[in-house]
Design a protein around this motif. Sequence first.
Motif, PDB file in Angstrom:
ATOM      1  N   ILE A  11      -0.423   0.965   7.186  1.00 63.19           N
ATOM      2  CA  ILE A  11      -0.523   0.087   5.906  1.00 63.19           C
ATOM      3  C   ILE A  11       1.345   1.173   5.096  1.00 63.19           C
ATOM      4  N   ASP A  12       2.190   0.373   4.595  1.00 62.38           N
ATOM      5  CA  ASP A  12       3.666   0.775   4.248  1.00 62.38           C
ATOM      6  C   ASP A  12       3.579   1.594   2.990  1.00 62.38           C
ATOM      7  N   ALA A  13       3.241   0.896   1.918  1.00 62.92           N
ATOM      8  CA  ALA A  13       2.241   1.681   0.872  1.00 62.92           C
ATOM      9  C   ALA A  13       1.143   1.516   0.569  1.00 62.92           C
ATOM     10  N   ALA A  14       0.955   2.459  -0.930  1.00 60.76           N
ATOM     11  CA  ALA A  14      -0.851   2.127  -1.200  1.00 60.76           C
ATOM     12  C   ALA A  14      -0.392   2.503  -3.145  1.00 60.76           C
ATOM     13  N   TYR A  15      -1.496   1.911  -3.324  1.00 67.15           N
ATOM     14  CA  TYR A  15      -1.431   2.109  -5.182  1.00 67.15           C
ATOM     15  C   TYR A  15      -2.770   2.978  -5.373  1.00 67.15           C
ATOM     16  N   VAL A  16      -2.710   4.294  -5.455  1.00 69.24           N
ATOM     17  CA  VAL A  16      -4.073   4.330  -5.512  1.00 69.24           C
ATOM     18  C   VAL A  16      -4.344   5.908  -6.533  1.00 69.24           C
ATOM     19  N   TRP A  17      -4.628   6.756  -6.122  1.00 69.76           N
ATOM     20  CA  TRP A  17      -5.255   7.864  -7.240  1.00 69.76           C
ATOM     21  C   TRP A  17      -5.873   8.671  -6.561  1.00 69.76           C
ATOM     22  N   SER A  61       7.055   8.984  -1.697  1.00 69.76           N
ATOM     23  CA  SER A  61       8.003   8.539  -2.847  1.00 69.76           C
ATOM     24  C   SER A  61       7.132   7.555  -4.032  1.00 69.76           C
ATOM     25  N   VAL A  62       7.686   7.954  -4.555  1.00 73.75           N
ATOM     26  CA  VAL A  62       6.266   7.170  -6.113  1.00 73.75           C
ATOM     27  C   VAL A  62       7.321   5.547  -5.803  1.00 73.75           C
ATOM     28  N   LEU A  63       7.249   4.748  -6.030  1.00 70.64           N
ATOM     29  CA  LEU A  63       8.173   3.159  -6.375  1.00 70.64           C
ATOM     30  C   LEU A  63       7.802   3.049  -8.312  1.00 70.64           C
ATOM     31  N   VAL A  64       6.875   3.554  -8.330  1.00 71.81           N
ATOM     32  CA  VAL A  64       6.321   3.233  -9.804  1.00 71.81           C
ATOM     33  C   VAL A  64       4.941   4.188  -9.617  1.00 71.81           C
ATOM     34  N   ASN A  65       4.537   4.156 -11.544  1.00 68.69           N
ATOM     35  CA  ASN A  65       2.996   5.130 -11.822  1.00 68.69           C
ATOM     36  C   ASN A  65       3.018   4.089 -12.874  1.00 68.69           C
ATOM     37  N   SER A  66       1.475   4.438 -12.946  1.00 70.79           N
ATOM     38  CA  SER A  66       1.287   3.477 -14.093  1.00 70.79           C
ATOM     39  C   SER A  66       1.264   4.332 -15.573  1.00 70.79           C
ATOM     40  N   GLU A  67       1.685   5.065 -16.236  1.00 78.73           N
ATOM     41  CA  GLU A  67       2.502   5.012 -17.265  1.00 78.73           C
ATOM     42  C   GLU A  67       3.168   3.918 -17.507  1.00 78.73           C
ATOM     43  N   GLN A  68       4.588   4.195 -16.293  1.00 77.30           N
ATOM     44  CA  GLN A  68       5.477   2.974 -15.924  1.00 77.30           C
ATOM     45  C   GLN A  68       5.472   1.769 -16.672  1.00 77.30           C
ATOM     46  N   VAL A  69       3.972   1.759 -15.683  1.00 80.49           N
ATOM     47  CA  VAL A  69       4.000   0.188 -15.753  1.00 80.49           C
ATOM     48  C   VAL A  69       2.912  -0.464 -17.415  1.00 80.49           C
ATOM     49  N   GLY A  70       2.404   1.394 -17.579  1.00 77.93           N
ATOM     50  CA  GLY A  70       2.412   0.873 -19.261  1.00 77.93           C
ATOM     51  C   GLY A  70       2.836   0.307 -20.068  1.00 77.93           C
ATOM     52  N   GLN A  71       4.137   0.810 -19.952  1.00 81.49           N
ATOM     53  CA  GLN A  71       5.622   0.810 -21.309  1.00 81.49           C
ATOM     54  C   GLN A  71       5.645  -0.729 -21.021  1.00 81.49           C
ATOM     55  N   TRP A  72       5.597  -1.448 -19.546  1.00 80.39           N
ATOM     56  CA  TRP A  72       5.606  -3.149 -19.015  1.00 80.39           C
ATOM     57  C   TRP A  72       4.796  -3.504 -20.057  1.00 80.39           C
ATOM     58  N   GLY A  73       4.098  -3.585 -20.236  1.00 83.11           N
ATOM     59  CA  GLY A  73       3.239  -3.933 -21.355  1.00 83.11           C
ATOM     60  C   GLY A  73       1.481  -4.058 -20.744  1.00 83.11           C
ATOM     61  N   ALA A  74       1.346  -2.899 -19.678  1.00 79.98           N
ATOM     62  CA  ALA A  74       0.074  -2.651 -18.519  1.00 79.98           C
ATOM     63  C   ALA A  74      -0.623  -2.689 -19.153  1.00 79.98           C
ATOM     64  N   LEU A  93       2.228   3.564  -7.267  1.00 82.38           N
ATOM     65  CA  LEU A  93       2.377   3.287  -6.203  1.00 82.38           C
ATOM     66  C   LEU A  93       3.249   3.771  -5.026  1.00 82.38           C
ATOM     67  N   VAL A  94       3.002   4.524  -3.952  1.00 82.01           N
ATOM     68  CA  VAL A  94       4.036   5.560  -2.919  1.00 82.01           C
ATOM     69  C   VAL A  94       3.970   4.459  -2.204  1.00 82.01           C
ATOM     70  N   ALA A 146      -1.734  -0.783   1.294  1.00 83.92           N
ATOM     71  CA  ALA A 146      -2.993  -1.381   0.633  1.00 83.92           C
ATOM     72  C   ALA A 146      -3.500  -0.982  -0.995  1.00 83.92           C
ATOM     73  N   VAL A 147      -4.407  -1.228  -1.139  1.00 89.19           N
ATOM     74  CA  VAL A 147      -4.673  -0.767  -2.771  1.00 89.19           C
ATOM     75  C   VAL A 147      -6.850  -1.404  -2.936  1.00 89.19           C
ATOM     76  N   PRO A 148      -7.799  -0.569  -3.368  1.00 88.89           N
ATOM     77  CA  PRO A 148      -8.753  -0.929  -3.632  1.00 88.89           C
ATOM     78  C   PRO A 148      -8.927  -1.710  -4.429  1.00 88.89           C
ATOM     79  N   TYR A 149      -9.592  -2.965  -4.083  1.00 87.49           N
ATOM     80  CA  TYR A 149      -9.422  -4.507  -4.747  1.00 87.49           C
ATOM     81  C   TYR A 149     -10.225  -4.260  -6.849  1.00 87.49           C
ATOM     82  N   VAL A 150     -10.326  -5.285  -7.457  1.00 82.29           N
ATOM     83  CA  VAL A 150     -10.655  -4.449  -8.623  1.00 82.29           C
ATOM     84  C   VAL A 150     -11.111  -3.778  -9.719  1.00 82.29           C
TER      85      VAL A 150
END
Length: 334
Positions: free
Chosen positions: A177-183, A195-208, A113-114, A133-137
């Motif tokens: 757009i103000d931010a985007a979570y993407v690859w 700048s990165v607000l969070v990445n998927s490694e950190q989100v994974g450590q939170w249980g997802a 998420l940037v 912004a994010v691609p749904y599904v």
Amino acid sequence: MSISRRSLLALSLASLSLAALAANAAEAPIVIGYQTGVDPSKVAQADGLYEKAIGRPLQWRKFESGAEVLAALASGDVHIADLGSSPLSAAATRQLPIQTFLIVAEIGNSEALVARKGSGIKTPQDLIGKKVAVPYVSTTHYSLLAALKHWKLDPAKLSIVNLRPSEISAAWQRGDIDAAYVWDPALSQTLKTGSVLVNSEQVGQWGAPTFEAWVARKDFAAAQPQALAAFAKVTLQAFADYRAKPAAWSVGSPQVAKIARLTGADPAQIPGLLAGSRFPLAQEQLSPRLLGGGTAKALRDTALFLKEQKKVETVLPDYQAYVEPRFVRLAQTR
């Protein structure tokens, strides 16, 4: 009862026609849907190693999102496809006839998420009222919702818009757009002025945690087990090559150049993105953590979260029917 010469000729012609149809079916291209995530198997794809191993013509089709892949799988337009864990869980929940036969990557910092510079977003709380912004599904959609839950932020207080990665890149450049979570390649584009607000490694450590997987339609898997085994073997060898000498996959290396060509990712970002995900080898694939049970559990856990977020209506009791480890075992015997 005797058979006339004309009848024999008709039967012979019919047999030849059926044989020709079967031969044509055997030679018809296998259609493979892939996405632009950065992983070592893109090198094998660029080098034509899959075609050589399978011995059949392959037709590679690039997709921008999991939603597009699901539509192609459901219609039968593709036989094998690269799919993220969130759309895969949604597909299994809706009982799409597919099987997960190989884990591509356990996602780390290759999705993030940037926040755009100048957007005023410095902390999670600053996301309130902003356009994200994010691609749904997609895996990033799932990770975004999981991050908001961790931060105790109501998604309704954000303006979350559904854009494909290429649309995110364009909207980012326009300042829409103000931010985007993407690859990647969109991620590389956002990182130039964000700048990165969070990445998927950190989100994974939170249980997802999230992952990418290769899936096949069940009818194709039943008819072409050796093709899937050959596909798995090439992929696993690419993972082994990377993990044996990750430093060799540096900026300017042939491997990075091939990945950049297929994905559109910035070559300067690729070594870090590779290092930020885990590419499991055969024994890890077959372990209880992954295809041996963990993947099915992760799909159910994801479905429970998606139901909580009202993205799916029900959750299946068990998801093991959508995970099949035998093709990795077959790959080890080839």
